[in-house]
Design a protein around this motif. Structure first.
Motif, PDB file in Angstrom:
ATOM      1  N   ALA A 298       0.822  -1.203   0.000  1.00  0.00           N
ATOM      2  CA  ALA A 298       0.000   0.000   0.000  1.00  0.00           C
ATOM      3  C   ALA A 298       0.859   1.259   0.000  1.00  0.00           C
ATOM      4  CB  ALA A 298      -0.921  -0.010   1.219  1.00  0.00           C
ATOM      5  N   ARG A 299       0.336   2.351  -0.546  1.00  0.00           N
ATOM      6  CA  ARG A 299       1.085   3.595  -0.733  1.00  0.00           C
ATOM      7  C   ARG A 299       1.245   4.348   0.587  1.00  0.00           C
ATOM      8  NH1 ARG A 299      -2.260   6.624  -5.203  1.00  0.00           N
ATOM      9  NH2 ARG A 299      -3.887   6.185  -3.679  1.00  0.00           N
ATOM     10  N   PRO A 300       2.460   4.449   1.104  1.00  0.00           N
ATOM     11  CA  PRO A 300       2.663   5.180   2.368  1.00  0.00           C
ATOM     12  C   PRO A 300       2.692   6.687   2.145  1.00  0.00           C
ATOM     13  CG  PRO A 300       4.745   4.325   1.580  1.00  0.00           C
ATOM     14  CD  PRO A 300       3.703   3.825   0.624  1.00  0.00           C
ATOM     15  N   ILE A 301       2.426   7.447   3.197  1.00  0.00           N
ATOM     16  CA  ILE A 301       2.493   8.910   3.157  1.00  0.00           C
ATOM     17  C   ILE A 301       3.596   9.367   4.105  1.00  0.00           C
ATOM     18  CG2 ILE A 301       1.288  11.059   3.692  1.00  0.00           C
ATOM     19  CD1 ILE A 301      -1.299   9.731   2.885  1.00  0.00           C
ATOM     20  N   LEU A 302       4.526  10.176   3.564  1.00  0.00           N
ATOM     21  CA  LEU A 302       5.578  10.763   4.388  1.00  0.00           C
ATOM     22  C   LEU A 302       5.144  12.149   4.842  1.00  0.00           C
ATOM     23  CD1 LEU A 302       8.902   9.961   2.451  1.00  0.00           C
ATOM     24  CD2 LEU A 302       7.734   8.614   4.200  1.00  0.00           C
ATOM     25  N   ARG A 303       5.417  12.458   6.112  1.00  0.00           N
ATOM     26  CA  ARG A 303       5.088  13.760   6.675  1.00  0.00           C
ATOM     27  C   ARG A 303       6.345  14.621   6.757  1.00  0.00           C
ATOM     28  NH1 ARG A 303      -0.447  13.512   6.329  1.00  0.00           N
ATOM     29  NH2 ARG A 303      -1.146  11.444   7.027  1.00  0.00           N
ATOM     30  N   ALA A 304       6.149  15.881   7.082  1.00  0.00           N
ATOM     31  CA  ALA A 304       7.281  16.806   7.219  1.00  0.00           C
ATOM     32  C   ALA A 304       8.298  16.254   8.215  1.00  0.00           C
ATOM     33  CB  ALA A 304       6.784  18.171   7.679  1.00  0.00           C
ATOM     34  N   GLY A 305       9.578  16.311   7.835  1.00  0.00           N
ATOM     35  CA  GLY A 305      10.641  15.808   8.702  1.00  0.00           C
ATOM     36  C   GLY A 305      10.945  14.340   8.500  1.00  0.00           C
ATOM     37  N   GLU A 306      10.345  13.710   7.487  1.00  0.00           N
ATOM     38  CA  GLU A 306      10.584  12.289   7.226  1.00  0.00           C
ATOM     39  C   GLU A 306      11.169  12.106   5.830  1.00  0.00           C
ATOM     40  OE1 GLU A 306       6.980  10.297   9.901  1.00  0.00           O
ATOM     41  OE2 GLU A 306       6.682  10.575   7.731  1.00  0.00           O
TER      42      GLU A 306
END
Length: 325
Positions: A219-227
């Protein structure tokens, strides 16, 4: 088993002489005396003959190489650019047996891309929707906006993307594509770096969704700010904190934190024309510090002044070797 003379490497200075003759004889002002002098040089030694045969094979292939490589080399440049053209031809002669493969790679390396930067160059471009893309060294990008989407393809190198809110009625999504998959920007500022077989994304603001190219990927992961994370066509690495080394280039620096000298050499090579080699004896020496990528000679001087490393150069600085001091 010893190598035969035919298969032994040709000395770089001989290849440089062959490149010099290639430039002279294709400059448009060649005389019979020039041709005779080249023939005398060719007959001086078997290595000269081998180097000239290689130069002729290269000449036959230059017509199918991108103009950015072929034309500056064969059109006689002004004197202050002649050494650069000569170094370029000499480097091509080093790899001419692989020239056919190099031609096949021309497209993916981005020699015909919409936006490009040379080695050591950094450039910012504002797109039609107000988004900004900053290209790092040796980068190639295509931009395709239509009624349904905003699409940036990173063919090679590294970019920083600062997306703008889409003013169109469609509220078009913003995508960045690499050979490994698709990134969807979710109101964000992020960097993307393409390497052989993998892509790194580091998010500075907002979020980015990663979709590896393979349909069988998780599944498509989501990266957040700082990652940040690396991904291939088949999946995504574990998410890590985005450290300073991933985005130091934006400030014109190469940030090293206990980096192997061999890796440092490979990284520095991205920012200069030519080759940077590291002797295996010092390959594992750990390097830390911030080095200017806009002045790689200064970066090398800083390295020598801080670590037990010697720097030697050939071909007018085109070939750099790092060894123990």
């Amino acid at each position: 088993m010893h190598r035969t003379a035919r298969s032994a490497p040709i000395a770089p200075h001989v290849l440089e002489e062959a490149a010099d003759w290639l430039m002279r004889l294709n400059a448009g002002m060649v005389t019979d005396e020039d041709r005779a002098a080249c023939e005398r040089w060719r007959q001086t030694s078997p290595d000269h003959a081998r180097a000239w045969a290689r130069a002729e094979r290269l000449l036959n292939k230059l017509g199918s190489l991108p103009p950015s490589l072929a034309m500056p080399a064969l059109d006689r440049p002004p004197e202050n650019g002649r050494r650069a053209a000569l170094a370029k031809l000499s480097a091509l002669l080093l790899v001419v047996p692989m020239a056919r493969t190099a031609c096949r790679l021309a497209e993916e390396r981005g020699w015909t891309a919409d936006l490009r930067t040379a080695a050591g160059e950094r450039r910012e471009r504002q797109l039609a929707d107000g988004s900004r893309v900053t290209l790092n060294t040796a980068t190639a990008v295509d931009v395709r906006f239509d009624a349904a989407q905003r699409f940036v393809q990173l063919r090679a190198g590294e970019i920083l993307v600062h997306t703008a809110k889409d003013a169109s009625v469609m509220r078009r999504p913003f995508y960045v594509s690499t050979a490994d998959g698709l990134l969807e920007a979710l109101g964000t500022r992020f960097s993307v770096r393409r390497e052989e077989g993998r892509t790194r994304v580091a998010v500075l603001e907002g979020a980015v969704r990663i979709e590896p190219r393979s349909a069988e990927a998780p599944a498509r992961p989501i990266l957040r700010a700082g990652e940040q994370a690396w991904f291939t066509a088949n999946g995504v690495s574990p998410v890590m904190p985005a450290d300073d080394t991933a985005t130091a280039w934006i400030r014109g620096m190469l940030s090293a934190d206990r980096m192997r000298l061999a890796d440092f050499a490979a990284e520095l090579a991205r920012y200069r024309n030519g080759i940077v080699r590291c002797d295996p004896a010092v390959a594992n020496l750990r390097i830390s510090g911030a080095f200017p990528v806009a002045d790689t000679d200064r970066a090398l001087a800083m390295l020598v002044s801080t670590y037990p490393v010697a720097v030697s150069t050939r071909m007018g600085g085109y070939w750099v070797n790092l060894s123990a001091r």
